[in-house]
Design an enzyme around this catalytic site. Structure first.
Site, PDB file in Angstrom:
ATOM      1  CB  CYS A  16     -28.935 -23.611 102.683  1.00 39.94           C
ATOM      2  SG  CYS A  16     -28.419 -23.019 101.086  1.00 39.94           S
ATOM      3  CB  CYS A  25     -30.056 -18.950 100.864  1.00 42.21           C
ATOM      4  SG  CYS A  25     -31.167 -20.296 100.487  1.00 42.21           S
ATOM      5  CD  GLU A  26     -35.054 -16.361  95.869  1.00 40.48           C
ATOM      6  OE1 GLU A  26     -35.105 -15.121  95.965  1.00 40.48           O
ATOM      7  OE2 GLU A  26     -35.300 -16.959  94.805  1.00 40.48           O
ATOM      8  CG  HIS A  27     -34.461 -21.505  97.458  1.00 43.51           C
ATOM      9  ND1 HIS A  27     -33.410 -21.456  96.579  1.00 43.51           N
ATOM     10  CD2 HIS A  27     -35.549 -21.103  96.765  1.00 43.51           C
ATOM     11  CE1 HIS A  27     -33.846 -21.057  95.399  1.00 43.51           C
ATOM     12  NE2 HIS A  27     -35.130 -20.823  95.481  1.00 43.51           N
ATOM     13  CG  HIS A  28     -32.630 -23.553 102.649  1.00 46.19           C
ATOM     14  ND1 HIS A  28     -32.023 -23.541 101.417  1.00 46.19           N
ATOM     15  CD2 HIS A  28     -33.181 -24.779 102.799  1.00 46.19           C
ATOM     16  CE1 HIS A  28     -32.187 -24.733 100.844  1.00 46.19           C
ATOM     17  NE2 HIS A  28     -32.887 -25.492 101.657  1.00 46.19           N
ATOM     18  CD  GLN A  78     -22.646 -17.200  94.777  1.00 44.25           C
ATOM     19  OE1 GLN A  78     -22.778 -17.934  95.758  1.00 44.25           O
ATOM     20  NE2 GLN A  78     -21.542 -17.193  94.039  1.00 44.25           N
ATOM     21  CG  HIS A 127     -24.610 -20.756  99.238  1.00 45.50           C
ATOM     22  ND1 HIS A 127     -25.762 -20.177  98.751  1.00 45.50           N
ATOM     23  CD2 HIS A 127     -23.593 -20.271  98.483  1.00 45.50           C
ATOM     24  CE1 HIS A 127     -25.452 -19.388  97.732  1.00 45.50           C
ATOM     25  NE2 HIS A 127     -24.144 -19.434  97.547  1.00 45.50           N
TER      26      HIS A 127
HETATM   27 ZN   LIG Z   1     -30.487 -22.352 100.351  1.00 44.14          ZN
END
Ligand SMILES: [Zn+2]
Length: 232
Positions: A191, A120-123, A161, A189
């Protein structure tokens, strides 16, 4: 030669290769943001010493002592892990779609349950699950393992995703000149399961339908039935 061909995958093995790509920003678990096609690879290798310095900084920032015995090798280990998890940034999945075979088969070809692990590119936390990839050939077919390799290369990138699903569908649609491509991905996920709302067991399903799967409801229903139907 009649009826759909279904293949239950085959764990996607790491598929090292080469070529180029850019990154874009969408959200981790479901909102959609601006999206650029992420097909090729950047071609640059991971800078291990830089990751090691950064990991050491993180350890210091959380109040740890990076020089204690148990953490001494951690920055280098994390560097190698990121090199592996993000290996798809320096690879172009299209190298796996160059060899195909001419065949007059115009029913669904489906490879189910291609396992993958992405980030996941955010976390920078993993999301993992399975991809189901179907296409209707337009005179040419590719080896089944190549589809798993495309999934593998694309999965090894920081992303969301939704974009991963689109990228696989667009790539196969373009490269195979297929009459239709359907990609369905189910993933859990980290996250969402280990932080934030902490909902273990939840999963996310995304789909990308191209060509006849997009415009023909019965083709779409057929492929969904093949993915989720009898015997599953
Ligand atoms: Zn995430």
């Amino acid at each position: 030669m009649f009826g759909p061909r279904i293949y239950d995958s085959v764990m996607a093995k790491t598929a090292p290769s080469d070529l180029t790509l850019p990154a874009s920003g969408e959200s981790c678990c479901s909102e959609n943001g601006p999206s650029e096609p992420l097909i090729g690879g950047r071609g640059s290798a991971v800078d291990l010493p830089r990751i090691e310095r950064a990991v050491r900084e993180i350890l210091l920032a959380v109040g740890e002592n990076p020089d204690r015995e148990g953490l001494l090798e951690t920055p280098a280990r994390v560097g190698r892990m990121y090199a592996e998890m993000f290996s798809g940034l320096s690879q172009d999945p299209r190298i796996h779609t160059q060899k195909f075979f001419s065949e007059q088969y115009d029913e669904v070809v489906l490879v189910r349950d291609i396992s993958f692990c992405s980030m996941c590119e955010h976390h920078l936390l993993p999301f993992m699950g399975t991809a189901h990839v179907a296409y209707i050939p337009n005179g040419k077919v590719i080896g089944l393992s190549k589809i798993a390799r495309v999934v593998e290369v694309i999965s090894r990138r920081p992303q969301v995703q939704e974009r991963m699903t689109e990228d696989i569908a667009n790539l196969l649609g373009d490269e195979l000149d297929a009459k239709g491509v359907a990609v369905v991905i189910e993933a859990s996920h980290s996250c969402m399961t280990i932080r934030g709302v902490k909902k273990p067991g939840s999963s996310m399903v995304t789909s990308a339908m191209k060509g006849v799967f997009r415009c023909n409801l019965s083709s779409r229903a057929e492929v969904m039935q093949l993915i989720y139907g009898r015997g599953r």
